[in-house]
Write a protein that holds these residues in place. Structure first.
Motif, short mmCIF file in Angstrom:
data_model
loop_
_atom_site.label_atom_id
_atom_site.label_comp_id
_atom_site.label_asym_id
_atom_site.label_seq_id
_atom_site.Cartn_x
_atom_site.Cartn_y
_atom_site.Cartn_z
N ALA A 45 0.89 -1.06 0.15
CA ALA A 45 -0.25 0.02 -0.11
C ALA A 45 0.56 1.46 0.08
O ALA A 45 0.82 2.18 -0.67
N HIS A 46 1.81 0.71 0.71
CA HIS A 46 2.99 2.56 1.26
C HIS A 46 3.32 2.80 -0.46
O HIS A 46 3.72 3.49 -0.61
N GLU A 47 4.64 1.36 -1.66
CA GLU A 47 4.32 1.79 -2.66
C GLU A 47 3.12 1.73 -3.38
O GLU A 47 3.68 3.11 -4.00
N CYS A 48 2.36 2.23 -3.41
CA CYS A 48 0.65 2.23 -4.04
C CYS A 48 0.72 3.75 -3.95
O CYS A 48 0.91 4.57 -4.96
N GLY A 49 0.68 4.89 -2.93
CA GLY A 49 1.28 5.57 -2.77
C GLY A 49 2.24 6.51 -3.54
O GLY A 49 1.97 7.31 -4.04
N HIS A 50 3.32 6.04 -3.54
CA HIS A 50 4.73 6.78 -3.69
C HIS A 50 4.17 6.37 -5.89
O HIS A 50 4.31 7.95 -6.27
N GLY A 51 3.51 5.23 -5.96
CA GLY A 51 3.47 5.52 -7.13
C GLY A 51 1.99 6.52 -8.07
O GLY A 51 2.32 6.76 -8.61
N SER A 97 15.42 7.20 -6.82
CA SER A 97 14.45 6.19 -6.23
C SER A 97 13.97 6.19 -5.44
O SER A 97 14.75 6.92 -4.31
N ILE A 98 12.82 5.51 -4.99
CA ILE A 98 12.47 6.32 -3.56
C ILE A 98 12.55 4.39 -2.97
O ILE A 98 11.59 3.09 -3.10
N GLN A 99 13.24 4.32 -1.95
CA GLN A 99 13.85 3.35 -1.56
C GLN A 99 12.76 2.93 0.23
O GLN A 99 13.49 3.70 0.72
N ASP A 100 12.59 2.01 -0.22
CA ASP A 100 11.73 1.91 1.73
C ASP A 100 12.77 1.09 2.42
O ASP A 100 12.45 -0.31 2.25
N THR A 101 13.43 1.32 3.36
CA THR A 101 14.53 0.48 4.18
C THR A 101 13.73 0.43 6.02
O THR A 101 12.69 1.53 5.99
N PRO A 139 7.45 12.93 1.66
CA PRO A 139 6.63 12.11 0.96
C PRO A 139 6.54 10.46 1.75
O PRO A 139 5.92 9.73 0.84
N GLU A 140 7.41 10.00 2.41
CA GLU A 140 7.20 9.15 2.99
C GLU A 140 5.92 9.23 3.65
O GLU A 140 5.21 8.14 4.33
N TRP A 141 6.25 10.63 4.63
CA TRP A 141 5.26 10.59 6.01
C TRP A 141 3.66 10.36 4.81
O TRP A 141 2.75 10.14 5.59
ZN LIG Z 1 8.76 5.29 0.82
#
Ligand SMILES: [Zn+2]
Length: 195
Positions: free
Chosen positions: A97-103, A119-123, A142-144
């Motif tokens: 769902a988080h990646e869908c938000g970025h997309g 790259s938006i990388q989620d670590t 963008p992460e929030w």
């Molecule tokens: Zn993210």
């Protein structure tokens, strides 16, 4: 890795909730009728590509990276190992769902600004990064924004408000929506239903 966060346009929580609401209404309207899991895997695998042109997949990502969305390549990947582990189902769903938000939110925005978000990388330390002193304001982070979007997609405000009146049991609600309890608490806080 570590790269710095590129600020997004300022967005309120309510604005992000509305984006997610419209997506649910188009793709899985029954989810707005009563509390139930949004089929986020289905959205990620099929609908998001139709809506955004982003190619999505599950892949082996470097250790500690759960998801990557790339605005230049127009791709979004989620760590495949999360999906094969039934203990991680809720975490996998929130990551997708988080990646869908970025997309949905950030890829079109950054492309239109001609600003490459390579790259938006989620670590694991995304959460920590969000609170660093020199950071951009939370509403431009963008992460929030992706986190807020994930909450709105998996736990829509409309059904949650009704459910919360009947049942103020965080664990039970988390089960119903197939999210992990901390995610549910965060969503309840975002909607100011709890402190
Ligand atoms: Zn993210």
């Amino acid at each position: 890795m570590g790269g710095k966060i590129v600020p997004a346009r300022a967005r309120s929580g309510a604005e992000i909730d509305l984006i997610a609401f419209k997506i649910i209404k188009i793709t899985q309207p029954e989810v707005l009728q009563e509390p139930q899991p949004f089929r986020v895997e289905e959205f990620f695998e099929f609908d998001m590509e139709d809506m955004t042109g982003i190619r999505t997949n599950y892949d082996h990502l470097p250790p500690g990276i759960h998801g990557v969305t790339d605005s230049e390549r127009m791709t979004s990947s989620v760590e495949i190992g999360l999906l094969s582990d039934s203990n991680q189902l809720e975490f996998a769903r929130s990551t997708i769902a988080h990646e869908c938000g970025h997309g949905v939110i950030h890829v079109p925005e950054f492309r239109s600004m001609k600003q490459v978000l390579r790259s938006i990388q989620d670590t694991d330390d995304v959460q920590l990064k969000m609170y660093r002193k020199e950071q951009v304001p939370v509403y431009r982070n963008p992460e929030w924004q992706a986190h807020r979007f994930a909450g709105a997609l998996l736990v829509p405000e409309t059904t949650l408000r009704t459910a919360w009146v009947k049942c103020q049991d965080v664990n039970r609600l988390a089960q119903i929506y197939q999210v992990y309890p901390a995610f549910m608490r965060s969503r309840l806080r975002a909607l100011k239903l709890v402190d």
